[in-house]
Design an enzyme around this catalytic site. Structure first.
Site, PDB file in Angstrom:
ATOM      1  N   SER A 100       6.243  -1.721   5.882  1.00 22.93           N
ATOM      2  CA  SER A 100       6.257  -0.340   6.351  1.00 22.93           C
ATOM      3  C   SER A 100       6.142  -0.161   7.862  1.00 22.93           C
ATOM      4  O   SER A 100       6.259   0.963   8.358  1.00 22.93           O
ATOM      5  CB  SER A 100       5.144   0.460   5.655  1.00 22.93           C
ATOM      6  OG  SER A 100       5.482   0.667   4.309  1.00 22.93           O
ATOM      7  N   LYS A 106       0.622   8.357  11.686  1.00 22.24           N
ATOM      8  CA  LYS A 106       1.151   8.507  10.332  1.00 22.24           C
ATOM      9  C   LYS A 106       0.183   9.368   9.538  1.00 22.24           C
ATOM     10  O   LYS A 106      -1.046   9.169   9.624  1.00 22.24           O
ATOM     11  CB  LYS A 106       1.276   7.106   9.718  1.00 22.24           C
ATOM     12  CG  LYS A 106       1.913   7.016   8.346  1.00 22.24           C
ATOM     13  CD  LYS A 106       2.058   5.548   7.968  1.00 22.24           C
ATOM     14  CE  LYS A 106       2.738   5.351   6.627  1.00 22.24           C
ATOM     15  NZ  LYS A 106       2.922   3.907   6.314  1.00 22.24           N
ATOM     16  N   SER A 150       7.473   2.767   5.221  1.00 23.74           N
ATOM     17  CA  SER A 150       7.035   4.137   5.040  1.00 23.74           C
ATOM     18  C   SER A 150       6.450   4.767   6.317  1.00 23.74           C
ATOM     19  O   SER A 150       6.139   5.954   6.313  1.00 23.74           O
ATOM     20  CB  SER A 150       5.975   4.190   3.935  1.00 23.74           C
ATOM     21  OG  SER A 150       4.789   3.500   4.324  1.00 23.74           O
TER      22      SER A 150
END
Length: 555
Positions: free
Chosen positions: A290, A194, A266
């Site tokens: 997330s 990420k 996310s």
């Protein structure tokens, strides 16, 4: 009419000047008044009389000066507060007796006819092929690089392809393995992170317009540890802007099962890329859903570790007391292999706890005390049938299930903890006005949350954390009676509650809807109890095949 209008305008102008004079001191400094205090009280649900307001004026004026003085000190996002969250209840004993790591043993993995057919192989299967020289890391890496280029633009799940680094690391892995130096099951395995984890030589954009050119020229601890394990970094993946949702500065990350849908977030790109077979595994983060949410949407397996398990050094801070880093992969067993290379103190993140991770894939399920959130499952009517099937599978495996209820606290109200910390983490962004550059400018988005967080009183933030202390103790009383419990991903309080208490979670697919979209279930554990929930989830996956299904990518 005209003379009257001129008089009104003149009086209005004079009034405005007088008011401005009341509010402003020399050099543009704000002078507080009792009327300001009276209005401000309404924001906080308080009420004082005139005398009390008058007596506060001098202190409030002084405090305003304190704020202005402190704002002159530049604070990088990486600077943590001196006050540190501790999720460990009174009387809790940390297991530091480290035993051997015992994953399932693979005796033979048959290579497929075509190299690209390896796209959906698990980490453990790819590791066997690499170790036994049935495929090289370089070939595998180039195959995944090709898939990232081919499918990444449509899925909008890649920010940066780290090809130069990836080829270098893959060739190094092949050379070491050829010389008999095998580092373990991640050696030569491609992966992505990420894009909130810093990496030397590559931008770390946080998925956000104001930071899209940001270069943090160091490796996050997680990146460094995975490199030490021999893993090959091939991409930095999309994330919802500043860790919210699936919208980032370059678009909206897509769900490979249905590209008209977002991936959720996310950790958007991490789940989307693994689901689509663009990578064997990726690293995500969770503050409030997330890892759980995109894994549910995309049909991946994810581990949200205990707070204090994995170093956040080199990662974007959103909430210092809630941020956690964990793997997203094809199976719970893969998550165990990856987590085994990530966890533990690094001397840089002061919140870390040195606790054992004694994973044993053959753990006897009948020895576990397993609870389940019956009321939440029953209330989630659209998914109840999937939960019932999951429980039936577990019972068939020997599990004895007991319905439980979580402690009752106003956990959604306590989410002001996250808002206050996020507001502090991005204080400069708000005060500079650069929050106007964020992609999402709706009411329910970061710019509004950051601004509103400035009106959370410090007293209320502290009170929320005091309630959190009681919640942690009551949660421990529950966990004294069970080892693991089963929960729906979203229904009820479980997701926010356990992100506040720091308990670990494994999320795995447990079915598919009529529209062929994945559903999921969560395995929840004791603090530092990742070994048990991963082993239980692994055995559940051995008895099902949901995690082995993958999207068609017909585009």
């Amino acid at each position: 009419m005209k003379p009257t209008r001129r008089i009104v305008l003149f009086i209005s102008a004079i009034t405005a000047v007088l008011l401005l004079g009341m509010v402003l001191q020399e050099k543009g400094k704000i002078t507080l008044t009792k009327d300001m205090i009276a209005h401000a009280e309404k924001l906080f649900g308080l009420q004082f009389n005139e005398a009390k307001r008058d007596s506060m004026l001098e202190s409030l004026q002084e405090q305003l000066g304190n704020y202005e003085a402190m704002r002159k000190i530049k604070l990088d996002n990486s600077v943590a507060p001196a006050l540190q969250f501790n999720p460990i209840p009174v009387g809790f004993k940390i297991d530091q007796d480290k035993k051997s790591f015992k994953p399932a043993r693979l005796d033979n993995v048959i290579p497929p006819p075509a190299l690209e057919d390896l796209a959906y192989y698990s980490v453990s299967e790819l590791a066997w092929l690499i170790k036994n020289k049935k495929v090289t890391s370089e070939l595998l890496t180039k195959m995944f690089l090709d898939r990232l280029r081919r499918y990444g633009p449509k899925l909008e799940n890649v920010i940066t392809i780290t090809e130069g680094l990836a080829i270098k690391q893959a060739r190094k892995a092949d050379a070491e393995i050829a010389q008999g130096k095998y580092r373990g099951p991640l050696h030569g395995i491609p992966y992505g992170v990420k894009d909130l984890l810093a990496t030397v030589g590559y931008k770390t954009t946080w998925g956000s317009v104001p930071y899209k050119e940001q270069l943090i020229d160091e490796d996050a601890t997680v990146v460094r540890r995975l490199e030490e394990a021999g893993a090959v970094l091939v991409a930095k993946l999309t994330m919802g802007e500043l860790a919210w949702g699936d919208v980032w500065y370059g678009g909206k990350t897509r769900n490979p099962w249905d590209t008209t849908r977002g991936s959720s977030g996310s950790s958007a790109g991490s789940a989307s890329a693994v689901s689509a077979g663009l990578l064997p595994f990726a690293i995500g983060t969770e503050t409030w859903g997330s890892i759980v949410s995109p894994s549910t949407e995309c049909g991946t397996s994810g581990l949200r570790p205990t707070y204090g398990r994995v170093s956040r050094y080199g990662a974007m801070a959103l909430s210092w007391s809630m941020d956690k880093i964990g793997p997203i992969a094809r199976s719970a067993e893969d998550c165990a292999l990856i987590f085994n290379a990530m966890y533990g103190p690094d001397g840089l993140d002061k919140t870390l706890v040195d606790a054992a991770f004694n994973y044993d894939a053959s753990l006897k399920i009948s020895n576990l005390r397993i609870g389940y959130l019956k009321s939440d499952m029953d209330r989630d009517s659209t998914r109840k049938a999937y939960y019932d099937t999951t429980l039936a599978v577990l019972r068939k495996l020997g599990a004895k299930l007991t319905p439980i209820q979580l402690p009752q606290y106003p956990v959604y109200d306590m989410a002001i903890i996250l808002s206050a910390e996020a507001g502090a983490a991005f204080d400069e962004l708000t005060r500079s006005g650069k929050d106007d550059q964020l992609v999402r400018q709706i009411k329910n988005a970061w710019p509004t949350v950051f601004r509103a967080s400035r009106f959370i009183p410090a007293v209320e933030y502290i009170q929320a954390n005091r309630i959190r202390t009681q919640l942690i103790q009551d949660m421990q009383s529950l966990m004294d009676t069970i080892d693991v419990y089963i929960a729906p991903p979203f229904e009820g309080d479980n997701l926010i509650l356990t992100n506040l208490t720091g308990h670990p979670c494994v999320v795995v697919p447990n079915g598919f809807t009529e529209r062929n979209l994945p559903t999921s279930v969560c395995f929840m554990g004791k603090l530092f109890g990742e070994a048990e929930i991963l082993a239980l989830a692994k055995q559940y996956q051995d008895a099902t095949d949901y995690h082995k299904r993958h999207p068609g990518l017909r585009f």
